[in-house]
Design an enzyme around this catalytic site. Sequence first.
Site, PDB file in Angstrom:
ATOM      1  N   HIS A  52     -63.944  15.874  10.338  1.00 43.27           N
ATOM      2  CA  HIS A  52     -63.242  15.115  11.359  1.00 43.27           C
ATOM      3  C   HIS A  52     -63.962  13.786  11.598  1.00 43.27           C
ATOM      4  O   HIS A  52     -65.051  13.534  11.074  1.00 43.27           O
ATOM      5  CB  HIS A  52     -63.146  15.928  12.646  1.00 43.27           C
ATOM      6  CG  HIS A  52     -62.217  17.099  12.529  1.00 43.27           C
ATOM      7  ND1 HIS A  52     -61.931  17.937  13.579  1.00 43.27           N
ATOM      8  CD2 HIS A  52     -61.500  17.567  11.473  1.00 43.27           C
ATOM      9  CE1 HIS A  52     -61.072  18.865  13.185  1.00 43.27           C
ATOM     10  NE2 HIS A  52     -60.807  18.678  11.910  1.00 43.27           N
ATOM     11  N   GLU A  54     -65.576  12.495  14.122  1.00 45.71           N
ATOM     12  CA  GLU A  54     -66.883  12.529  14.759  1.00 45.71           C
ATOM     13  C   GLU A  54     -67.996  12.786  13.735  1.00 45.71           C
ATOM     14  O   GLU A  54     -69.038  12.111  13.739  1.00 45.71           O
ATOM     15  CB  GLU A  54     -66.927  13.630  15.830  1.00 45.71           C
ATOM     16  CG  GLU A  54     -65.866  13.465  16.909  1.00 45.71           C
ATOM     17  CD  GLU A  54     -64.591  14.219  16.611  1.00 45.71           C
ATOM     18  OE1 GLU A  54     -64.009  14.802  17.549  1.00 45.71           O
ATOM     19  OE2 GLU A  54     -64.161  14.229  15.439  1.00 45.71           O
ATOM     20  N   CYS A  89     -66.426  20.092  16.487  1.00 50.04           N
ATOM     21  CA  CYS A  89     -67.011  18.756  16.570  1.00 50.04           C
ATOM     22  C   CYS A  89     -67.855  18.581  17.822  1.00 50.04           C
ATOM     23  O   CYS A  89     -68.840  17.824  17.821  1.00 50.04           O
ATOM     24  CB  CYS A  89     -65.908  17.701  16.526  1.00 50.04           C
ATOM     25  SG  CYS A  89     -65.074  17.617  14.931  1.00 50.04           S
ATOM     26  N   ALA A 157     -31.237  -2.542  11.988  1.00 57.65           N
ATOM     27  CA  ALA A 157     -31.249  -4.005  12.035  1.00 57.65           C
ATOM     28  C   ALA A 157     -29.890  -4.453  12.544  1.00 57.65           C
ATOM     29  O   ALA A 157     -28.853  -3.944  12.105  1.00 57.65           O
ATOM     30  CB  ALA A 157     -31.519  -4.585  10.650  1.00 57.65           C
ATOM     31  N   TRP A 173     -27.028  -8.165   3.270  1.00 57.15           N
ATOM     32  CA  TRP A 173     -28.191  -7.687   4.006  1.00 57.15           C
ATOM     33  C   TRP A 173     -28.128  -8.228   5.409  1.00 57.15           C
ATOM     34  O   TRP A 173     -27.910  -9.427   5.596  1.00 57.15           O
ATOM     35  CB  TRP A 173     -29.482  -8.108   3.310  1.00 57.15           C
ATOM     36  CG  TRP A 173     -29.678  -7.458   1.991  1.00 57.15           C
ATOM     37  CD1 TRP A 173     -29.558  -8.037   0.768  1.00 57.15           C
ATOM     38  CD2 TRP A 173     -30.072  -6.091   1.755  1.00 57.15           C
ATOM     39  NE1 TRP A 173     -29.839  -7.129  -0.225  1.00 57.15           N
ATOM     40  CE2 TRP A 173     -30.164  -5.926   0.364  1.00 57.15           C
ATOM     41  CE3 TRP A 173     -30.344  -5.008   2.564  1.00 57.15           C
ATOM     42  CZ2 TRP A 173     -30.520  -4.714  -0.222  1.00 57.15           C
ATOM     43  CZ3 TRP A 173     -30.700  -3.810   1.994  1.00 57.15           C
ATOM     44  CH2 TRP A 173     -30.787  -3.676   0.623  1.00 57.15           C
ATOM     45  N   THR A 199     -23.989   7.499   5.176  1.00 59.08           N
ATOM     46  CA  THR A 199     -24.788   6.418   4.602  1.00 59.08           C
ATOM     47  C   THR A 199     -24.967   6.609   3.106  1.00 59.08           C
ATOM     48  O   THR A 199     -24.941   5.647   2.328  1.00 59.08           O
ATOM     49  CB  THR A 199     -26.153   6.338   5.307  1.00 59.08           C
ATOM     50  OG1 THR A 199     -25.948   6.057   6.693  1.00 59.08           O
ATOM     51  CG2 THR A 199     -27.026   5.250   4.702  1.00 59.08           C
ATOM     52  N   ASP A 203     -23.677   3.568   0.981  1.00 59.23           N
ATOM     53  CA  ASP A 203     -24.732   2.681   0.481  1.00 59.23           C
ATOM     54  C   ASP A 203     -25.503   3.239  -0.707  1.00 59.23           C
ATOM     55  O   ASP A 203     -26.181   2.477  -1.399  1.00 59.23           O
ATOM     56  CB  ASP A 203     -25.733   2.380   1.601  1.00 59.23           C
ATOM     57  CG  ASP A 203     -25.119   1.594   2.738  1.00 59.23           C
ATOM     58  OD1 ASP A 203     -24.024   1.016   2.543  1.00 59.23           O
ATOM     59  OD2 ASP A 203     -25.716   1.560   3.829  1.00 59.23           O
TER      60      ASP A 203
END
Length: 372
Positions: A52, A54, A89, A157, A173, A199, A203
């Site tokens: 880990h 630490e 730890c 987007a 786009w 989709t 696409d």
Amino acid sequence: MNRDLDMMNRAARLGARGIGRVEPNPLVGCVIVDQGGAIIGEGWHRRFGENHAEVNALNDCRRRGRDPRGATMYLTLEPCRHAGKTPPCAEAIIAAGVARCVIARRDPNPKAAGGAARLEEAGVRVEWIECPRASRLSDSFAHRVTTGRPWTIVKWAQTLDGAIATRDGRSRWVSSAASRAAVHRVRARMDIVMTGVGTVLSDDPMLTPRNTRRVPRLPRRVVVDPSLITPIDAQVVKTAREAPTTIAVDESAVDGHEAVIAQFIERGVEIMPIAPLRGDIDLSLLMRRLCEVHQAMRVLVEAGGGLVGKLFRAGLVDELIVYLVPKVLGDAEAIGPVRGLNVPSMDAAPRFRLVRMRRIADDIEAVYRPGA
């Protein structure tokens, strides 16, 4: 306090280097400074099953010829108290003689929690600090532990007037090449990239991270396809041997489709039957299954408004990444990013708060999380 915050932010940056290699363990970073404030050791959790953060930081001290006795350790997550794949730890910190431990977040896992109390029992001074960057580092881990579901990020987007595609579904786009490159980098940090069958039909996307320098592992592609109508020659099917692919189907679609399912399996596709809920795939159950079967901690959803709307209605959206682009369609029939919520008023609309924002070329990337 500013020095403490600076060191904790540094620890968070270190912890982020483990993305894609330590899951389903948490991302953790660690910085050790001597009594004069100089950094004498740094580390992060590098790979699942290995040391880990630490222990790596303490080992770094020794490699530098520095003694951590009397030092301050900055940790993004409370040190574990239990013995799992590695020893506790907390005991390593005590044995090293660290005098002060500054921690950003408690461990939500009841099996591992209690490390801070163990440090205090041994005389180590424990302090808690508010550091959003460090806390966010383990959000997906905490979410998985407390809910049994992965942290789900929805990305889209949109134009300035809120469209993700023209009225006839053309979306290539919407955003700039620079924003699309940023999305590939986001994919490279995910366990799952999810989309809907709509989709895939419109696409035919690959949904893999490409042209990015660092891909720790390929995310699994998951197609939500209740009726199993994904074409056998779809990109996600043809490339299933190179990038893992799952098709989530309504369990009722399995009967009578054995021959079709055999074709998908032959090409390396996993078929995951999911029980229905109110006539559709139970998305909450699907998310839990992805945790159980594939140890998923982070899911990126790149889909149309139908699937996104269902995720909203099911309360499964933990984060939004929205790319705002400087275009205007001005068409009332252009396609928007979310469908099917039927919110009666502005006051009743789901609210989000801005977490961070940056400019990418002429686009704006904004990250939101639920809450006022």
